[in-house]
Design a protein around this motif. Sequence first.
Motif, PDB file in Angstrom:
ATOM      1  N   ALA A   2      19.196  41.441  26.672  1.00 36.00           N
ATOM      2  CA  ALA A   2      19.475  42.764  27.265  1.00 36.00           C
ATOM      3  C   ALA A   2      18.854  42.895  28.654  1.00 36.00           C
ATOM      4  N   ARG A   3      19.588  43.520  29.563  1.00 38.44           N
ATOM      5  CA  ARG A   3      19.105  43.784  30.928  1.00 38.44           C
ATOM      6  C   ARG A   3      19.442  45.232  31.259  1.00 38.44           C
ATOM      7  N   SER A   4      18.794  45.775  32.291  1.00 37.28           N
ATOM      8  CA  SER A   4      19.094  47.164  32.666  1.00 37.28           C
ATOM      9  C   SER A   4      20.449  47.227  33.368  1.00 37.28           C
ATOM     10  N   SER A   5      21.067  48.418  33.314  1.00 35.57           N
ATOM     11  CA  SER A   5      22.361  48.600  33.988  1.00 35.57           C
ATOM     12  C   SER A   5      22.183  48.446  35.509  1.00 35.57           C
ATOM     13  N   MET A   6      20.956  48.686  36.000  1.00 32.51           N
ATOM     14  CA  MET A   6      20.717  48.535  37.444  1.00 32.51           C
ATOM     15  C   MET A   6      20.778  47.052  37.835  1.00 32.51           C
ATOM     16  N   TRP A   7      20.304  46.197  36.951  1.00 29.80           N
ATOM     17  CA  TRP A   7      20.409  44.749  37.203  1.00 29.80           C
ATOM     18  C   TRP A   7      21.892  44.362  37.236  1.00 29.80           C
ATOM     19  N   GLU A   8      22.668  44.942  36.312  1.00 29.64           N
ATOM     20  CA  GLU A   8      24.118  44.646  36.283  1.00 29.64           C
ATOM     21  C   GLU A   8      24.775  45.053  37.603  1.00 29.64           C
ATOM     22  N   ASP A   9      24.358  46.204  38.139  1.00 32.14           N
ATOM     23  CA  ASP A   9      24.935  46.655  39.419  1.00 32.14           C
ATOM     24  C   ASP A   9      24.648  45.653  40.526  1.00 32.14           C
ATOM     25  N   LEU A  10      23.395  45.165  40.552  1.00 30.86           N
ATOM     26  CA  LEU A  10      23.048  44.172  41.580  1.00 30.86           C
ATOM     27  C   LEU A  10      23.924  42.931  41.432  1.00 30.86           C
ATOM     28  N   GLN A  11      24.095  42.482  40.180  1.00 31.66           N
ATOM     29  CA  GLN A  11      24.898  41.290  39.927  1.00 31.66           C
ATOM     30  C   GLN A  11      26.327  41.461  40.429  1.00 31.66           C
ATOM     31  N   ALA A  12      26.836  42.682  40.237  1.00 32.68           N
ATOM     32  CA  ALA A  12      28.225  42.947  40.602  1.00 32.68           C
ATOM     33  C   ALA A  12      28.353  43.309  42.089  1.00 32.68           C
ATOM     34  N   GLY A  13      27.208  43.357  42.812  1.00 33.68           N
ATOM     35  CA  GLY A  13      27.239  43.702  44.229  1.00 33.68           C
ATOM     36  C   GLY A  13      27.569  45.170  44.466  1.00 33.68           C
ATOM     37  N   ARG A  14      27.302  46.032  43.445  1.00 35.86           N
ATOM     38  CA  ARG A  14      27.582  47.465  43.594  1.00 35.86           C
ATOM     39  C   ARG A  14      26.312  48.180  44.041  1.00 35.86           C
ATOM     40  N   PRO A  15      26.450  49.339  44.710  1.00 40.88           N
ATOM     41  CA  PRO A  15      25.246  50.141  44.975  1.00 40.88           C
ATOM     42  C   PRO A  15      24.657  50.561  43.625  1.00 40.88           C
TER      43      PRO A  15
END
Length: 341
Positions: free
Chosen positions: A272-285
């Motif tokens: 499990a990772r935070s949704s903020m980490w997912e945003d970084l991965q996806a290049g989203r703000p």
Amino acid sequence: MTQSSFKVVIFGAGSIGCYLGGRLLSSGVNVVMVGRKTMQERLRTSPLTVTDYEGFRFHSQLAEHQYVTSAEAAGNADLVLVTVKSAATSEAGKQLAPWVSEGIPVVSLQNGISNAEHLQAAMPNANVLAGMVPFNVLQQEPGHFHQGTQGHLMADRHPSLQPALPWFEHAGLPLELRRDIESVMWSKLLLNLNNPVNALSGVPLLEELSQRDYRRCLAMAQRETLELLKSAGIPTVKLTGLPTKLIPSVMSLPDWLFTRLAKRMLTIDPVARSSMWEDLQAGRPTEIDWINGEVVKLAEKLGTDAPVNRKLVRLMHQREETEKTWGASELLNELTDHSRP
Ligand SMILES: NC(=O)C1=CN([C@@H]2O[C@H](COP(=O)(O)OP(=O)(O)OC[C@H]3O[C@@H](n4cnc5c(N)ncnc54)[C@H](OP(=O)(O)O)[C@@H]3O)[C@@H](O)[C@H]2O)C=CC1
Ligand SMILES: CC(C)(CO)C(=O)C(=O)O
């Protein structure tokens, strides 16, 4: 499986939306997910699969009408769930506004404090209610959404939500209606203060939380927020195995003691990772301005400052532009160094 006539439209079906959609589908609810073309394509080629840390597993090859890209699907919904990221809330409201019938509940299942307010402003005639998702969902493989931590859904208590409750219960997603939703949202935010720490660490939640210095960073941001909430007269509520006010002290415990206590109190999947980490991965703000940024705003409203949370906002904005990850003691030093704003 025969489908019920109770129709739930999930607007912004990414990690949370597809997970909730899959769970509700598993109990026969008539679910329509609205999202982007890329996800629609993905779910044409891969079945929607939802799993959880307790071994639940369901998969379904969606029919064309079950994942669409237009808000029009909300036309005859009995319930609308909004699961876009915070920056997309107002646009979501604008798209939904012409379609949602009067009185139909529109529940914002988003992190942060002000999403329901922004949604209501964008769809003034709608019955918008705040809601909260306590658990983590990660897309492990294309079309596979996994719940990696525990907890149950909550939403603002309103009679229009009563007919939905048995469906959520049946789907293994109990929905608790609360009179104190402001406290629930702030208490969830206290947990989300870990999102930037996790995103800056670059490692899974379990690995990050097993390191005391990362936990100390989180404890500093939480203590600062708890002080402000006290000054603002906003009570907190218990969302985990621990009373909220005790969380920073437990976070600061030595690793050996923390690990023992945590084993009994919280279940976190190793991936499990935070949704903020997912945003970084996806290049989203990221949602940093809607999480730690809300603490800074509260401090300003009270005529004071929130230096730890302000610094986390700055570091995350920097991280959105660069690849740098932060070691635990490095991040702690940065947050305790008052010579740098
Ligand atoms: N993931 C998690 O574990 C948790 C998340 N939350 C909260 O839940 C909310 C949703 O998070 P999450 O599911 O991770 O977010 P995701 O980004 O995975 O999902 C949101 C989806 O909505 C899409 N979208 C945005 N605007 C529109 C639009 N106008 N029309 C159609 N689709 C749109 C996005 O596409 P695009 O990216 O292209 O804009 C994205 O695919 C956030 O507030 C988050 O903080 C809460 C608890 C846990
Ligand atoms: C469940 C939790 C707290 C996990 O970090 C979350 O809300 C998120 O990732 O945004």
